[in-house]
Scaffold this motif. Structure first.
Motif, PDB file in Angstrom:
ATOM      1  N   ILE A   6     -45.957  43.069 130.462  1.00  0.00           N
ATOM      2  CA  ILE A   6     -45.424  43.658 131.700  1.00  0.00           C
ATOM      3  C   ILE A   6     -44.042  43.081 131.957  1.00  0.00           C
ATOM      4  O   ILE A   6     -43.823  41.878 131.770  1.00  0.00           O
ATOM      5  N   GLY A   7     -43.121  43.928 132.402  1.00  0.00           N
ATOM      6  CA  GLY A   7     -41.797  43.438 132.761  1.00  0.00           C
ATOM      7  C   GLY A   7     -40.928  44.617 133.118  1.00  0.00           C
ATOM      8  O   GLY A   7     -41.210  45.750 132.712  1.00  0.00           O
ATOM      9  N   PRO A   8     -39.856  44.380 133.870  1.00  0.00           N
ATOM     10  CA  PRO A   8     -38.969  45.475 134.269  1.00  0.00           C
ATOM     11  C   PRO A   8     -38.224  46.062 133.072  1.00  0.00           C
ATOM     12  O   PRO A   8     -38.255  45.476 131.977  1.00  0.00           O
ATOM     13  N   PRO A   9     -37.551  47.210 133.246  1.00  0.00           N
ATOM     14  CA  PRO A   9     -36.761  47.806 132.167  1.00  0.00           C
ATOM     15  C   PRO A   9     -35.737  46.799 131.640  1.00  0.00           C
ATOM     16  O   PRO A   9     -35.017  46.183 132.412  1.00  0.00           O
ATOM     17  N   GLY A  10     -35.706  46.625 130.315  1.00  0.00           N
ATOM     18  CA  GLY A  10     -34.716  45.731 129.715  1.00  0.00           C
ATOM     19  C   GLY A  10     -35.141  44.284 129.660  1.00  0.00           C
ATOM     20  O   GLY A  10     -34.372  43.414 129.237  1.00  0.00           O
ATOM     21  N   ARG A 123     -28.104  44.655 129.881  1.00  0.00           N
ATOM     22  CA  ARG A 123     -29.028  44.824 128.749  1.00  0.00           C
ATOM     23  C   ARG A 123     -29.309  46.303 128.480  1.00  0.00           C
ATOM     24  O   ARG A 123     -29.354  46.751 127.338  1.00  0.00           O
ATOM     25  N   ILE A 124     -29.503  47.067 129.555  1.00  0.00           N
ATOM     26  CA  ILE A 124     -29.884  48.476 129.415  1.00  0.00           C
ATOM     27  C   ILE A 124     -28.718  49.333 128.918  1.00  0.00           C
ATOM     28  O   ILE A 124     -28.882  50.164 128.027  1.00  0.00           O
ATOM     29  N   THR A 125     -27.522  49.105 129.477  1.00  0.00           N
ATOM     30  CA  THR A 125     -26.410  49.982 129.096  1.00  0.00           C
ATOM     31  C   THR A 125     -25.878  49.645 127.697  1.00  0.00           C
ATOM     32  O   THR A 125     -25.217  50.477 127.079  1.00  0.00           O
ATOM     33  N   GLY A 126     -26.195  48.451 127.172  1.00  0.00           N
ATOM     34  CA  GLY A 126     -25.734  48.094 125.824  1.00  0.00           C
ATOM     35  C   GLY A 126     -26.769  48.355 124.748  1.00  0.00           C
ATOM     36  O   GLY A 126     -26.558  48.060 123.577  1.00  0.00           O
ATOM     37  N   PRO A 156     -29.338  56.732 111.942  1.00  0.00           N
ATOM     38  CA  PRO A 156     -28.459  56.613 113.108  1.00  0.00           C
ATOM     39  C   PRO A 156     -29.189  56.056 114.324  1.00  0.00           C
ATOM     40  O   PRO A 156     -30.371  56.315 114.517  1.00  0.00           O
ATOM     41  N   LEU A 157     -28.473  55.275 115.132  1.00  0.00           N
ATOM     42  CA  LEU A 157     -29.014  54.755 116.384  1.00  0.00           C
ATOM     43  C   LEU A 157     -28.581  55.667 117.524  1.00  0.00           C
ATOM     44  O   LEU A 157     -27.525  56.285 117.469  1.00  0.00           O
ATOM     45  N   ILE A 158     -29.432  55.730 118.567  1.00  0.00           N
ATOM     46  CA  ILE A 158     -29.087  56.532 119.738  1.00  0.00           C
ATOM     47  C   ILE A 158     -29.236  55.701 121.014  1.00  0.00           C
ATOM     48  O   ILE A 158     -29.845  54.638 120.997  1.00  0.00           O
ATOM     49  N   GLN A 159     -28.655  56.205 122.102  1.00  0.00           N
ATOM     50  CA  GLN A 159     -28.881  55.580 123.403  1.00  0.00           C
ATOM     51  C   GLN A 159     -29.901  56.426 124.155  1.00  0.00           C
ATOM     52  O   GLN A 159     -29.927  57.653 124.026  1.00  0.00           O
TER      53      GLN A 159
END
Ligand code: AP5
Ligand code: ZN
Length: 214
Positions: A6-10, A123-126, A156-159
């Motif tokens: 359990i933990g918040p996004p990122g 953390r999330i935007t990167g 390929p990586l995506i966001q």
């Protein structure tokens, strides 16, 4: 072992999961990954889940309980599993207990990725992910050797579509309002371990190992 993360996004749930999975030979069940795959494949489940996910809101309990119930039946999950991102409401936690009770098992440990909201936007935007392998990178904290390319497979990586500051805000609201009570739910059962998730990823890995060996 039967584990819940359990933990918040990122907070690092998806980042630590492969290590735990390899070390303990468990299957990794991430409701977010399963839902994103359903959205990409435009299955009836994906069509129902998409709107809530795009807004950063939780998908209905019935939908996610259904996919977890199904996934836990896989032979590879019989020895144990890591639930990443499930349960995130008290209703989901109760339904999970009920499912496991029927099988004569229960959750052994809940790892709570404790972290301050303020560090999560970076953390999330990167973040960059390989949706097929689930491998996760970060432009600053875990950069791939070649930008936009998975080191291991060359894919390929995506966001993620929900990894924007605006959607993160509603994901965090959902976490505090609906998921934090789940932490108390497991705390009262005496199976909760709190991890200092703000530390660098390698140090968090050692903390996870410590929590699981005790
Ligand atoms: P989901 O996919 O579960 O997203 P989330 O909970 O928001 O969690 P994240 O995947 O964003 O975070 P993470 O902890 O895995 O972070 P990561 O390790 O990648 O859910 C998405 C949506 O699906 C929900 O909004 C909801 O709509 C729906 N959903 C899913 N489950 C549901 C349920 N049970 N009920 C209802 N709806 C549900 O790390 C993030 C980044 O930081 C990476 O780039 C990583 O490289 C980096 N990083 C990781 N650890 C560190 C560290 N220690 N130091 C520095 N950087 C780090
Ligand atoms: Zn994740």
């Amino acid at each position: 072992k039967r584990l819940v993360l359990i933990g918040p996004p990122g907070s690092g749930k998806g980042t630590q999961s492969p290590m735990i999975k390899d070390e303990y030979c468990l299957c990794h069940l991430a409701t977010g990954d399963m839902l994103r795959a359903a959205v990409a494949a435009k299955t009836p489940l994906g069509v129902k889940a998409k709107e809530a996910m795009d807004k950063g809101e939780l998908v209905s309990d019935d939908l996610v309980v259904g996919i977890i119930d199904e996934a836990m039946k896989k032979p590879s999950c019989q020895k144990g599993f890591i639930l990443d991102g499930f349960p995130r409401t008290v209703v989901q936690a109760q339904k999970l207990d009920e499912m496991l009770r029927k099988q004569g098992t229960k959750i052994d440990k809940v790892l709570n990725f404790a972290i301050d909201d303020a560090v999560l936007e970076e953390r999330i935007t990167g973040r960059w992910i390989n949706p097929s392998s689930g491998r996760t990178y970060h432009t600053k904290f875990a950069p791939p050797k070649v930008p936009g390319v998975d080191d291991v497979t060359g894919e390929p990586l995506i966001q993620r579509k929900d990894d924007t500051p605006a959607v993160l805000k509603s994901r965090l609201e959902a976490f505090h309002r609906q998921t934090e009570p789940v932490i108390d739910y497991y705390g009262s059962k005496g199976i909760l371990a709190n991890l200092p998730a703000e530390k660098p990823a390698k140090e968090v890995t050692s903390e996870v190992q410590k929590a699981l060996s005790s």
